[in-house]
Design a protein around this motif. Sequence first.
Motif, mmCIF file in Angstrom:
data_model
loop_
_atom_site.group_PDB
_atom_site.id
_atom_site.type_symbol
_atom_site.label_atom_id
_atom_site.label_comp_id
_atom_site.label_asym_id
_atom_site.label_seq_id
_atom_site.Cartn_x
_atom_site.Cartn_y
_atom_site.Cartn_z
ATOM 1 N N VAL A 295 0.867 -1.174 0.000
ATOM 2 C CA VAL A 295 0.000 0.000 0.000
ATOM 3 C C VAL A 295 0.906 1.227 0.000
ATOM 4 O O VAL A 295 1.699 1.412 0.935
ATOM 5 N N VAL A 296 0.808 2.032 -1.043
ATOM 6 C CA VAL A 296 1.644 3.232 -1.182
ATOM 7 C C VAL A 296 0.827 4.470 -0.816
ATOM 8 O O VAL A 296 -0.269 4.669 -1.343
ATOM 9 N N LEU A 297 1.360 5.272 0.092
ATOM 10 C CA LEU A 297 0.780 6.572 0.450
ATOM 11 C C LEU A 297 1.652 7.628 -0.208
ATOM 12 O O LEU A 297 2.827 7.778 0.139
ATOM 13 N N ALA A 298 1.106 8.371 -1.159
ATOM 14 C CA ALA A 298 1.923 9.315 -1.927
ATOM 15 C C ALA A 298 1.162 10.608 -2.176
ATOM 16 O O ALA A 298 -0.067 10.604 -2.272
ATOM 17 N N PRO A 299 1.873 11.723 -2.302
ATOM 18 C CA PRO A 299 1.201 12.994 -2.611
ATOM 19 C C PRO A 299 0.632 13.001 -4.023
ATOM 20 O O PRO A 299 1.243 12.460 -4.946
ATOM 21 N N ASP A 300 -0.530 13.620 -4.174
ATOM 22 C CA ASP A 300 -1.133 13.779 -5.490
ATOM 23 C C ASP A 300 -0.270 14.725 -6.330
ATOM 24 O O ASP A 300 0.135 15.791 -5.843
ATOM 25 N N PRO A 301 0.062 14.367 -7.574
ATOM 26 C CA PRO A 301 0.916 15.231 -8.399
ATOM 27 C C PRO A 301 0.361 16.638 -8.568
ATOM 28 O O PRO A 301 1.136 17.609 -8.652
ATOM 29 N N GLU A 302 -0.961 16.779 -8.630
ATOM 30 C CA GLU A 302 -1.544 18.113 -8.766
ATOM 31 C C GLU A 302 -1.362 18.925 -7.493
ATOM 32 O O GLU A 302 -1.143 20.143 -7.542
ATOM 33 N N TRP A 303 -1.449 18.269 -6.342
ATOM 34 C CA TRP A 303 -1.218 18.968 -5.074
ATOM 35 C C TRP A 303 0.242 19.402 -4.966
ATOM 36 O O TRP A 303 0.535 20.493 -4.475
ATOM 37 N N VAL A 304 1.160 18.561 -5.450
ATOM 38 C CA VAL A 304 2.590 18.901 -5.408
ATOM 39 C C VAL A 304 2.845 20.225 -6.127
ATOM 40 O O VAL A 304 3.693 21.022 -5.709
ATOM 41 N N ASN A 309 7.735 26.528 -5.526
ATOM 42 C CA ASN A 309 8.401 26.203 -6.780
ATOM 43 C C ASN A 309 7.713 25.076 -7.544
ATOM 44 O O ASN A 309 8.279 24.525 -8.501
ATOM 45 N N GLY A 310 6.493 24.706 -7.112
ATOM 46 C CA GLY A 310 5.705 23.718 -7.829
ATOM 47 C C GLY A 310 6.256 22.316 -7.795
ATOM 48 O O GLY A 310 5.980 21.508 -8.693
ATOM 49 N N LYS A 311 7.028 21.970 -6.753
ATOM 50 C CA LYS A 311 7.659 20.649 -6.695
ATOM 51 C C LYS A 311 7.993 20.284 -5.255
ATOM 52 O O LYS A 311 7.895 21.118 -4.336
ATOM 53 N N ARG A 315 17.528 17.963 -4.088
ATOM 54 C CA ARG A 315 18.925 18.390 -3.936
ATOM 55 C C ARG A 315 19.280 19.562 -4.835
ATOM 56 O O ARG A 315 20.205 20.314 -4.529
ATOM 57 N N LYS A 316 18.555 19.728 -5.938
ATOM 58 C CA LYS A 316 18.852 20.853 -6.829
ATOM 59 C C LYS A 316 18.614 22.192 -6.141
ATOM 60 O O LYS A 316 19.151 23.210 -6.580
ATOM 61 N N ASP A 317 17.829 22.180 -5.060
ATOM 62 C CA ASP A 317 17.576 23.432 -4.344
ATOM 63 C C ASP A 317 18.841 23.998 -3.719
ATOM 64 O O ASP A 317 18.946 25.212 -3.528
ATOM 65 N N PHE A 318 19.798 23.126 -3.386
ATOM 66 C CA PHE A 318 21.056 23.636 -2.842
ATOM 67 C C PHE A 318 21.780 24.496 -3.874
ATOM 68 O O PHE A 318 22.462 25.459 -3.526
ATOM 69 N N ILE A 319 21.626 24.156 -5.153
ATOM 70 C CA ILE A 319 22.239 24.944 -6.225
ATOM 71 C C ILE A 319 21.384 26.170 -6.527
ATOM 72 O O ILE A 319 21.887 27.290 -6.647
ATOM 73 N N HIS A 320 20.069 25.953 -6.632
ATOM 74 C CA HIS A 320 19.160 27.056 -6.965
ATOM 75 C C HIS A 320 19.238 28.173 -5.928
ATOM 76 O O HIS A 320 19.186 29.363 -6.272
ATOM 77 N N PHE A 321 19.360 27.785 -4.647
ATOM 78 C CA PHE A 321 19.400 28.773 -3.568
ATOM 79 C C PHE A 321 20.799 28.909 -2.978
ATOM 80 O O PHE A 321 20.940 29.268 -1.809
ATOM 81 N N ALA A 331 11.385 27.844 1.892
ATOM 82 C CA ALA A 331 10.622 27.024 0.946
ATOM 83 C C ALA A 331 10.420 25.611 1.485
ATOM 84 O O ALA A 331 9.310 25.055 1.415
ATOM 85 N N TRP A 332 11.479 25.018 2.036
ATOM 86 C CA TRP A 332 11.358 23.671 2.583
ATOM 87 C C TRP A 332 10.453 23.657 3.816
ATOM 88 O O TRP A 332 9.672 22.722 4.014
ATOM 89 N N SER A 333 10.545 24.688 4.635
ATOM 90 C CA SER A 333 9.689 24.756 5.829
ATOM 91 C C SER A 333 8.218 24.841 5.443
ATOM 92 O O SER A 333 7.358 24.184 6.054
#
Length: 365
Positions: A295-304, A309-311, A315-321, A331-333
């Motif tokens: 049984v997989v509990l996962a976020p809905d892609p539309e909710w994500v 930043n819509g995602k 790890r790319k956030d370390f570069i972006h920020f 953003a992470w908080s």
Amino acid sequence: MKALRIYAGPAARKHIEQHGLRPQDVRTVPGAAGGPKGLILGPLDRFIFGRWLTQSRQPVHLVGASIGAWRLSTACLHDPEAAFQRFEHDYVRQQFELPPGQKRLSPRQLSERFAESLIDFYGGRIGEVLNHPRYRLHVVTSRGRHILGREGRARTPFGYLGAFASNSLHRKSLGAWLERCVFSTPGASLPFGTQDFRTRQHALSEANFNMVLQASCSIPFLLAAVHDIPGAPRGAYWDGGITDYHLHLDYRTDHDGADEGIVLYPHFQRAVVPGWLDKGLRWRHKATGFLDRMVVLAPDPEWVKTLPNGKLPDRKDFIHFQNDAQARIAAWSKATREAQRLSDEFEGWLADGLAKGRTPDVLPL
């Protein structure tokens, strides 16, 4: 439900139709590799381990790679809700100050700082993890073979190039370069079959716990490999996600002399991808018979898409920020606060199932 989606394999769906989903049904909980994406599962972790599974008594196997191993090790600590709160706080707020003249930290420097953070987090508490009365922890690492048996400036890139090419042809051929090494609570049998891939099992101990957990999180070329773990064969050990990115394992095997039960998987997406090198091989993202009880509990892609930043955090956030750590932390908080909806909806789904005598809204895995 707007934020959460629940997917299940055929055997799991049949079980839910007949019995609903109860804490005593759960026999195994996997934890995927995926770096900061795992932050989105914090509220679910706190509910599942802090309030829901506590309503049952059966042994539960926790199988984790990379951040998944870190999460599930945290679940084994006393007061897991508080432990998960600290895990989230520390992970979100991690910052790496650069020495003068450096543009980025070397893999060795990152590994040294990561080792210090593990000592700080689990210092004096490893016994809680190893001696949990119910949870049997299994930490997945990837041990290099042949040219990847030691880390080196030339041999590591060449070895991983060979591993990538071999894996593209046949997943099992990856075993010529890397093997799955699982470090388990002493005496615990593996809750999955191992015919799919070359596998070893070793015991976790006070002497090797930190090294094992660091190895399971050691992404090649980003962090240094961990060499010569006590209680296991000599060699270089890397991120468990390389061999088992999302733990697409043969969970059909029973264990502990009990019925097979349910594999409950808080995950950040629907697909359970076998290995890290399979990310671009879409045909390997489909469910197989291995996942029949899952049984997989996962976020809905539309909710994500409604998150910063819509995602999901990644790890790319370390570069972006890279020039604005506070913006990344904000953003992470916000993403982790919004993730409370996943937990609330799962709790509501369970309550609704109890009230109606069944649990609705389960999608095929």
